[in-house]
Design a protein around this motif. Structure first.
Motif, PDB file in Angstrom:
ATOM      1  N   THR A   1       0.834  -1.202   0.000  1.00 58.38           N
ATOM      2  CA  THR A   1       0.000   0.000   0.000  1.00 58.38           C
ATOM      3  C   THR A   1       0.868   1.251   0.000  1.00 58.38           C
ATOM      4  O   THR A   1       0.580   2.226  -0.712  1.00 58.38           O
ATOM      5  N   LEU A   2       1.927   1.247   0.783  1.00 55.38           N
ATOM      6  CA  LEU A   2       2.845   2.392   0.816  1.00 55.38           C
ATOM      7  C   LEU A   2       3.528   2.608  -0.531  1.00 55.38           C
ATOM      8  O   LEU A   2       3.872   3.730  -0.891  1.00 55.38           O
ATOM      9  N   LEU A   3       3.688   1.527  -1.295  1.00 48.03           N
ATOM     10  CA  LEU A   3       4.308   1.629  -2.612  1.00 48.03           C
ATOM     11  C   LEU A   3       3.285   1.890  -3.725  1.00 48.03           C
ATOM     12  O   LEU A   3       3.649   2.016  -4.890  1.00 48.03           O
ATOM     13  N   GLY A   4       2.003   1.940  -3.357  1.00 49.51           N
ATOM     14  CA  GLY A   4       0.972   2.158  -4.361  1.00 49.51           C
ATOM     15  C   GLY A   4       0.688   0.947  -5.221  1.00 49.51           C
ATOM     16  O   GLY A   4       0.188   1.077  -6.346  1.00 49.51           O
ATOM     17  N   LEU A   5       0.991  -0.256  -4.705  1.00 55.38           N
ATOM     18  CA  LEU A   5       0.787  -1.492  -5.448  1.00 55.38           C
ATOM     19  C   LEU A   5      -0.513  -2.164  -5.007  1.00 55.38           C
ATOM     20  O   LEU A   5      -0.976  -1.964  -3.886  1.00 55.38           O
ATOM     21  N   PRO A   6      -1.118  -2.971  -5.883  1.00 57.86           N
ATOM     22  CA  PRO A   6      -2.326  -3.699  -5.485  1.00 57.86           C
ATOM     23  C   PRO A   6      -2.015  -4.716  -4.396  1.00 57.86           C
ATOM     24  O   PRO A   6      -0.922  -5.285  -4.346  1.00 57.86           O
ATOM     25  N   VAL A   7      -2.971  -4.946  -3.534  1.00 51.82           N
ATOM     26  CA  VAL A   7      -2.819  -5.875  -2.411  1.00 51.82           C
ATOM     27  C   VAL A   7      -3.778  -7.037  -2.605  1.00 51.82           C
ATOM     28  O   VAL A   7      -4.973  -6.829  -2.832  1.00 51.82           O
ATOM     29  N   SER A   8      -3.245  -8.256  -2.528  1.00 46.72           N
ATOM     30  CA  SER A   8      -4.108  -9.433  -2.654  1.00 46.72           C
ATOM     31  C   SER A   8      -4.346 -10.098  -1.296  1.00 46.72           C
ATOM     32  O   SER A   8      -5.472 -10.487  -0.979  1.00 46.72           O
ATOM     33  N   ASP A   9      -3.301 -10.208  -0.489  1.00 54.21           N
ATOM     34  CA  ASP A   9      -3.416 -10.884   0.805  1.00 54.21           C
ATOM     35  C   ASP A   9      -3.328  -9.871   1.942  1.00 54.21           C
ATOM     36  O   ASP A   9      -2.443  -9.003   1.937  1.00 54.21           O
ATOM     37  N   VAL A  10      -4.222 -10.006   2.901  1.00 55.96           N
ATOM     38  CA  VAL A  10      -4.223  -9.133   4.078  1.00 55.96           C
ATOM     39  C   VAL A  10      -3.893  -9.985   5.294  1.00 55.96           C
ATOM     40  O   VAL A  10      -4.531 -11.014   5.536  1.00 55.96           O
ATOM     41  N   ASP A  11      -2.878  -9.571   6.041  1.00 56.99           N
ATOM     42  CA  ASP A  11      -2.456 -10.295   7.242  1.00 56.99           C
ATOM     43  C   ASP A  11      -2.634  -9.410   8.468  1.00 56.99           C
ATOM     44  O   ASP A  11      -2.346  -8.207   8.435  1.00 56.99           O
ATOM     45  N   LEU A  12      -3.080 -10.039   9.543  1.00 57.90           N
ATOM     46  CA  LEU A  12      -3.232  -9.357  10.819  1.00 57.90           C
ATOM     47  C   LEU A  12      -2.302  -9.981  11.851  1.00 57.90           C
ATOM     48  O   LEU A  12      -2.088 -11.195  11.848  1.00 57.90           O
ATOM     49  N   ALA A  13      -1.760  -9.154  12.737  1.00 60.10           N
ATOM     50  CA  ALA A  13      -0.970  -9.631  13.872  1.00 60.10           C
ATOM     51  C   ALA A  13      -1.690  -9.235  15.151  1.00 60.10           C
ATOM     52  O   ALA A  13      -2.346  -8.184  15.214  1.00 60.10           O
ATOM     53  N   THR A  14      -1.562 -10.078  16.168  1.00 64.84           N
ATOM     54  CA  THR A  14      -2.248  -9.824  17.430  1.00 64.84           C
ATOM     55  C   THR A  14      -1.466 -10.433  18.587  1.00 64.84           C
ATOM     56  O   THR A  14      -0.821 -11.471  18.425  1.00 64.84           O
ATOM     57  N   PRO A  15      -1.521  -9.820  19.776  1.00 64.11           N
ATOM     58  CA  PRO A  15      -0.916 -10.457  20.953  1.00 64.11           C
ATOM     59  C   PRO A  15      -1.802 -11.555  21.543  1.00 64.11           C
ATOM     60  O   PRO A  15      -1.371 -12.266  22.453  1.00 64.11           O
ATOM     61  N   LEU A  16      -3.014 -11.715  21.031  1.00 70.71           N
ATOM     62  CA  LEU A  16      -3.905 -12.766  21.544  1.00 70.71           C
ATOM     63  C   LEU A  16      -3.348 -14.137  21.204  1.00 70.71           C
ATOM     64  O   LEU A  16      -2.887 -14.375  20.091  1.00 70.71           O
ATOM     65  N   ALA A  17      -3.410 -15.051  22.159  1.00 73.91           N
ATOM     66  CA  ALA A  17      -2.959 -16.422  21.914  1.00 73.91           C
ATOM     67  C   ALA A  17      -3.853 -17.081  20.863  1.00 73.91           C
ATOM     68  O   ALA A  17      -5.030 -16.723  20.731  1.00 73.91           O
ATOM     69  N   PRO A  18      -3.309 -18.045  20.104  1.00 68.35           N
ATOM     70  CA  PRO A  18      -4.096 -18.658  19.035  1.00 68.35           C
ATOM     71  C   PRO A  18      -5.436 -19.224  19.492  1.00 68.35           C
ATOM     72  O   PRO A  18      -6.450 -19.068  18.800  1.00 68.35           O
ATOM     73  N   GLU A  19      -5.455 -19.866  20.679  1.00 64.03           N
ATOM     74  CA  GLU A  19      -6.712 -20.451  21.150  1.00 64.03           C
ATOM     75  C   GLU A  19      -7.741 -19.371  21.492  1.00 64.03           C
ATOM     76  O   GLU A  19      -8.956 -19.574  21.340  1.00 64.03           O
ATOM     77  N   ILE A  20      -7.254 -18.210  21.888  1.00 63.59           N
ATOM     78  CA  ILE A  20      -8.164 -17.090  22.171  1.00 63.59           C
ATOM     79  C   ILE A  20      -8.710 -16.525  20.857  1.00 63.59           C
ATOM     80  O   ILE A  20      -9.897 -16.168  20.767  1.00 63.59           O
ATOM     81  N   VAL A  21      -7.849 -16.460  19.853  1.00 65.55           N
ATOM     82  CA  VAL A  21      -8.298 -16.011  18.526  1.00 65.55           C
ATOM     83  C   VAL A  21      -9.415 -16.926  18.027  1.00 65.55           C
ATOM     84  O   VAL A  21     -10.467 -16.468  17.571  1.00 65.55           O
ATOM     85  N   VAL A  22      -9.191 -18.233  18.111  1.00 63.54           N
ATOM     86  CA  VAL A  22     -10.195 -19.206  17.667  1.00 63.54           C
ATOM     87  C   VAL A  22     -11.500 -19.027  18.445  1.00 63.54           C
ATOM     88  O   VAL A  22     -12.592 -19.036  17.861  1.00 63.54           O
ATOM     89  N   GLU A  23     -11.378 -18.839  19.745  1.00 63.61           N
ATOM     90  CA  GLU A  23     -12.565 -18.672  20.596  1.00 63.61           C
ATOM     91  C   GLU A  23     -13.372 -17.444  20.180  1.00 63.61           C
ATOM     92  O   GLU A  23     -14.602 -17.502  20.040  1.00 63.61           O
ATOM     93  N   HIS A  24     -12.664 -16.321  19.971  1.00 61.96           N
ATOM     94  CA  HIS A  24     -13.353 -15.082  19.575  1.00 61.96           C
ATOM     95  C   HIS A  24     -14.039 -15.257  18.217  1.00 61.96           C
ATOM     96  O   HIS A  24     -15.170 -14.784  18.026  1.00 61.96           O
ATOM     97  N   LEU A  25     -13.349 -15.899  17.283  1.00 53.19           N
ATOM     98  CA  LEU A  25     -13.928 -16.082  15.952  1.00 53.19           C
ATOM     99  C   LEU A  25     -15.166 -16.969  16.007  1.00 53.19           C
ATOM    100  O   LEU A  25     -16.198 -16.665  15.390  1.00 53.19           O
ATOM    101  N   LYS A  26     -15.076 -18.057  16.736  1.00 57.42           N
ATOM    102  CA  LYS A  26     -16.219 -18.975  16.825  1.00 57.42           C
ATOM    103  C   LYS A  26     -17.405 -18.306  17.509  1.00 57.42           C
ATOM    104  O   LYS A  26     -18.560 -18.482  17.092  1.00 57.42           O
ATOM    105  N   ASP A  27     -17.134 -17.521  18.545  1.00 58.66           N
ATOM    106  CA  ASP A  27     -18.215 -16.803  19.237  1.00 58.66           C
ATOM    107  C   ASP A  27     -18.920 -15.827  18.296  1.00 58.66           C
ATOM    108  O   ASP A  27     -20.123 -15.574  18.446  1.00 58.66           O
ATOM    109  N   ALA A  28     -18.158 -15.302  17.337  1.00 57.38           N
ATOM    110  CA  ALA A  28     -18.727 -14.334  16.388  1.00 57.38           C
ATOM    111  C   ALA A  28     -19.297 -15.012  15.143  1.00 57.38           C
ATOM    112  O   ALA A  28     -19.789 -14.324  14.235  1.00 57.38           O
ATOM    113  N   GLY A  29     -19.208 -16.328  15.079  1.00 57.39           N
ATOM    114  CA  GLY A  29     -19.718 -17.045  13.916  1.00 57.39           C
ATOM    115  C   GLY A  29     -18.828 -16.947  12.697  1.00 57.39           C
ATOM    116  O   GLY A  29     -19.278 -17.135  11.566  1.00 57.39           O
TER     117      GLY A  29
END
Length: 394
Positions: free
Chosen positions: A37-65
């Motif tokens: 994005t900073l280079l003005g190029l198209p973006v295909s993949d979006v990645d997120l980083a988080t301090p949440l542990a993987p099992e917490i990420v899974v829990e939040h996602l499942k709770d949200a459907g």
């Protein structure tokens, strides 16, 4: 210091992305989507980083459907499947041990520690989804502005952690770099033999990503000069044919193709062995071997017999008029409008003679520039008639 802000971009409006960010809470965009994005190029993949542990990420996602796929849970990566497609969510990490091929990681809540384990400064940029404010721990913005591909920290250590970073350095240089970082280049040169420890699949994947890049010719020449590929692909020893191909692709407006460009780098008699060594698929190996065969015959017969993809490869790799390749790129070969049944219906007994005559009719059809079905019928009448007269007089 002025706050650095990620520009607005279309990918930030992907369906479901806002909701995913809200569900997880403490997340940042990271890596390629920020860099491109900073280079003005198209973006295909979006990645997120988080301090949440993987099992917490899974829990939040499942709770949200939201569907959560544990694609790389051992390394902290969960794929969240939202309306507009998959998004990788990775827990902040630090390396515990590395052996040049694999890493054992531990999870952390320290953003800088996560950034420090990444390969290049331009890949260690984070952006807050709410404010789009950028976080840059290691001078990645300045390197990005200067098109300077630089390892984070000591390049020898980064290569020791993952030998594939040697090839990644050159791939990023071919795509983003104006001039190589001297310390990085020297480290890659000194440690080139480390590539021998990698699986051929990993080498293949990086090479096929590098070859279509904008500056692939110059960077490949640099790799040859520095002996980077010598331990694993000694057949790649000259760049002239690649330069010839790249120029013709650009002039014709035809997209660069990694397999075609690999063919340009190989002696014809090495295509089969290199394809096998790189664990190319059977289809890819057939194409690679077919591409190195000289282009013979007119563009239409060549495309009909070999297929348009192979014909285009051969014509672009050759010195033949570029107009032939440009024609083949958009030409759809017709379907031969005759079957063996049509030969039998003309009085030929089923057997090898039917196949011979069918091929003879097809050869005449190709030689006469693919006339219509009515003309094919006349050709068939003539050739079958000749054959029947010949057999009856024998």
């Amino acid at each position: 210091m002025d706050r650095m802000i990620l520009p607005e971009a279309e990918w930030q409006q992907r369906a479901g992305l806002d909701r995913l960010v809200r569900v997880l809470g403490d997340v940042r965009y990271v890596g390629g989507c920020v860099r491109d994005t900073l280079l003005g190029l198209p973006v295909s993949d979006v990645d997120l980083a988080t301090p949440l542990a993987p099992e917490i990420v899974v829990e939040h996602l499942k709770d949200a459907g939201i569907t959560a796929v544990p694609t790389g849970i051992a390394h902290g990566t969960i794929t969240a499947v939202i309306e507009s497609g998959p998004i990788e969510v990775t827990t902040l990490r630090r390396d515990v041990s590395t052996d040049g091929r694999h890493a054992t990681v531990a999870f952390t809540d320290d953003w800088r520690e996560d950034a420090a384990r990444r390969d290049f400064t331009m890949n260690a940029l984070y952006a807050d989804p709410a404010t789009r404010e950028l976080t840059d721990y290691f001078g990645g913005m300045a390197d990005l502005d200067a098109r300077h591909v630089r390892f984070i920290g000591d390049p020898y250590q980064r290569i020791a952690e993952d030998h594939l970073r040697i090839l990644r350095f050159f791939r990023f240089l071919a795509r983003f770099g104006d001039s190589p970082d001297k310390a990085a280049l020297d480290a890659c040169t000194a440690r080139a033999k480390d590539l021998m420890a990698l699986s051929r699949e990993r080498i293949r994947d990086e090479l096929l990503k590098l070859l279509p890049a904008t500056d692939a010719v110059r960077v490949t020449e640099l790799m040859i000069t520095r002996g980077i590929l010598l331990p694993v692909l000694p057949e790649i020893a000259a760049v002239e044919r690649l330069a010839h191909l790249a120029a013709r692709e650009a002039e014709a407006g035809i997209a660069a193709d990694p397999l075609r460009r690999l063919a340009a780098l190989l002696p014809p008699d090495a295509a089969e062995s290199v394809g096998a060594r790189l664990k190319l698929s059977k289809l890819q190996r057939r194409r690679l071997c077919a591409a190195v065969v000289p282009a013979e015959g007119g563009p239409k017969p060549l495309a009909y017999r070999a297929g348009t993809e192979t014909a285009l490869d051969r014509l672009l790799l050759s010195n033949r008029p570029l107009a032939e390749a440009m024609f083949v790129a958009t030409w759809l070969p017709p379907r031969f409008p005759l079957s063996g049944g049509a030969i039998v219906a003309r009085g030929v007994r089923a057997g090898p003679e039917v196949a011979r005559l069918l091929h003879a009719v097809e050869d005449r059809w190709v030689a006469e520039d693919f006339p219509d079905a009515a003309e094919v019928e006349r050709i068939a009448d003539h050739l079958v008639g000749q054959a029947l007269r010949s057999s009856s007089s024998a």
